[in-house]
Design a protein around this motif. Structure first.
Motif, short mmCIF file in Angstrom:
data_model
loop_
_atom_site.label_atom_id
_atom_site.label_comp_id
_atom_site.label_asym_id
_atom_site.label_seq_id
_atom_site.Cartn_x
_atom_site.Cartn_y
_atom_site.Cartn_z
N UNK A 1 0.83 -1.21 0.00
CA UNK A 1 0.00 0.00 0.00
C UNK A 1 0.86 1.26 0.00
N UNK A 2 1.94 1.25 0.79
CA UNK A 2 2.82 2.42 0.86
C UNK A 2 3.52 2.67 -0.47
N UNK A 3 4.01 1.59 -1.09
CA UNK A 3 4.68 1.74 -2.39
C UNK A 3 3.69 2.21 -3.44
N UNK A 4 2.47 1.71 -3.38
CA UNK A 4 1.45 2.12 -4.35
C UNK A 4 1.18 3.62 -4.24
N UNK A 5 1.15 4.14 -3.03
CA UNK A 5 0.94 5.58 -2.83
C UNK A 5 2.09 6.38 -3.45
N UNK A 6 3.31 5.86 -3.32
CA UNK A 6 4.46 6.55 -3.92
C UNK A 6 4.39 6.51 -5.45
#
Length: 361
Positions: free
Chosen positions: A8-13
């Protein structure tokens, strides 16, 4: 860290990257770096393709892949194998892995036997960047033979990113010239080059040399590397000489000036060998119409109408040619005007000329 939370964090980036990056090359390079944080891999390639022909219009390729790139092209267009890009696009399979496609027996794949395994690679993940009905690019990730194969949760996560990535790749592919942008000088006109059957440059005219330099600059590759669009059309031409397949071509948005069309044809040399003729030319109306239609999301009927407008047909002639009433023609014209941001037929023609170099026939 929890895997889902990390994804989820990488997707936001990745979402943020798409909002702040205005260079296709930088976007794809940064994208691969972010993807590697969530789904580890040893090499990768991210490719723009012409949605009409599915041939490469330029790639960001890491060093470990660059050395085997010619053989991957040969496999794609010269051999029957699992997970060909065209196969994935037509079957609408967004993500596929080599191990999954071969039921854990990768040696069943010619690509694995001849290219990947000799280079030390094991599993391969391929994703086709489809948005709506069109494919805009390919994403390919590789793992070394000693690494684990790609897991279902990893390629499911990659699949969830495809709309985001394809949206940005589409935007870069359809990026339009500014209204006040000047076209490239006339010396960037039609170019001709001839390649050997091993894709070695045998001869070229000055215009072709300039286009080759431009393409290398676009991909940020060295002078000894053949631009990927040239390799794609040439490999297909040499391996699919039948007239029924049509002339391999790509249409590319250059950093400045017009879209460039590259075509390839197989030649029979006097010594019995095959060669490949490459032509470079600014895109013509027939080449540009699919791009304009996609950029402004024109319907099929609106595309037909626009083609008639470019040919200089009157409202009456358009109505007759399309078997519709003059009132319906006007309704479709109004829709085209609204989508392209103009208010009249005269302004539409000037718009097509100034931004796409299209002139009434």
């Amino acid at each position: 860290m929890n895997t889902n939370k990390h994804f989820s964090q990488i997707k936001k980036q990745i979402i943020k990257l798409g909002m702040v990056t205005d260079s296709s090359h930088h976007y794809r390079t940064s994208l691969l770096s972010l993807l590697r944080e969530a789904v580890p891999f040893d090499a990768a390639c991210c490719t723009h393709v012409d949605p009409q022909t599915l041939l490469s219009t330029g790639a960001v390729t890491e060093d470990h892949v660059e050395s085997i790139h010619p053989y991957l092209f040969q496999n794609e267009y010269g051999e029957e194998d699992v997970n060909s890009y065209e196969q994935l696009v037509h079957s609408r399979i967004l993500v596929a892995t080599l191990y999954e496609a071969t039921e854990q027996q990768p040696e069943r794949s010619a690509r694995y036997r001849k290219v990947l395994n000799p280079a030390g690679f094991g599993d391969e993940l391929r994703a086709v960047l489809i948005l709506g009905e069109a494919c805009w690019g390919y994403l390919t990730l590789y793992r070394k033979a000693e690494q684990s194969k790609f897991l279902p949760e990893e390629y499911d996560w990659i699949a969830s990113l495809i709309p985001l990535i394809a949206t940005r790749i589409r935007a870069f592919s359809l990026e339009l010239p500014e209204r006040d942008e000047t076209w490239l000088d006339n010396h960037y006109g039609s170019g001709i080059a001839v390649l050997s059957d091993q894709l070695t440059l045998l001869s070229s005219n000055p215009a072709a040399d300039r286009w080759l330099d431009k393409l290398r600059s676009l991909e940020k590759i060295d002078a000894h590397i053949l631009p990927r669009p040239i390799r794609a059309v040439s490999t297909q031409a040499l391996n699919s000489p039948s007239e029924s397949t049509g002339t391999p071509k790509v249409c590319i948005r250059m950093n400045e000036g017009p879209y460039l069309v590259i075509r390839a044809s197989r030649l029979h040399a006097s010594d019995g060998q095959f060669q490949c003729a490459i032509s470079f030319e600014p895109a013509r109306p027939a080449d540009m119409l699919p791009i304009i239609a996609e950029a402004y999301r024109l319907t099929e009927r609106e595309q037909q109408l626009l083609h008639g407008v470019i040919r200089g047909l009157s409202t009456k002639e358009l109505a007759s040619a399309l078997h519709i009433s003059a009132y319906t023609v006007q309704d479709h014209l109004k829709s085209i005007f609204n989508k392209s941001g103009v208010s009249s037929r005269r302004e539409l023609i000037w718009y097509l000329h100034s931004r796409y170099n299209i002139i009434e026939a």
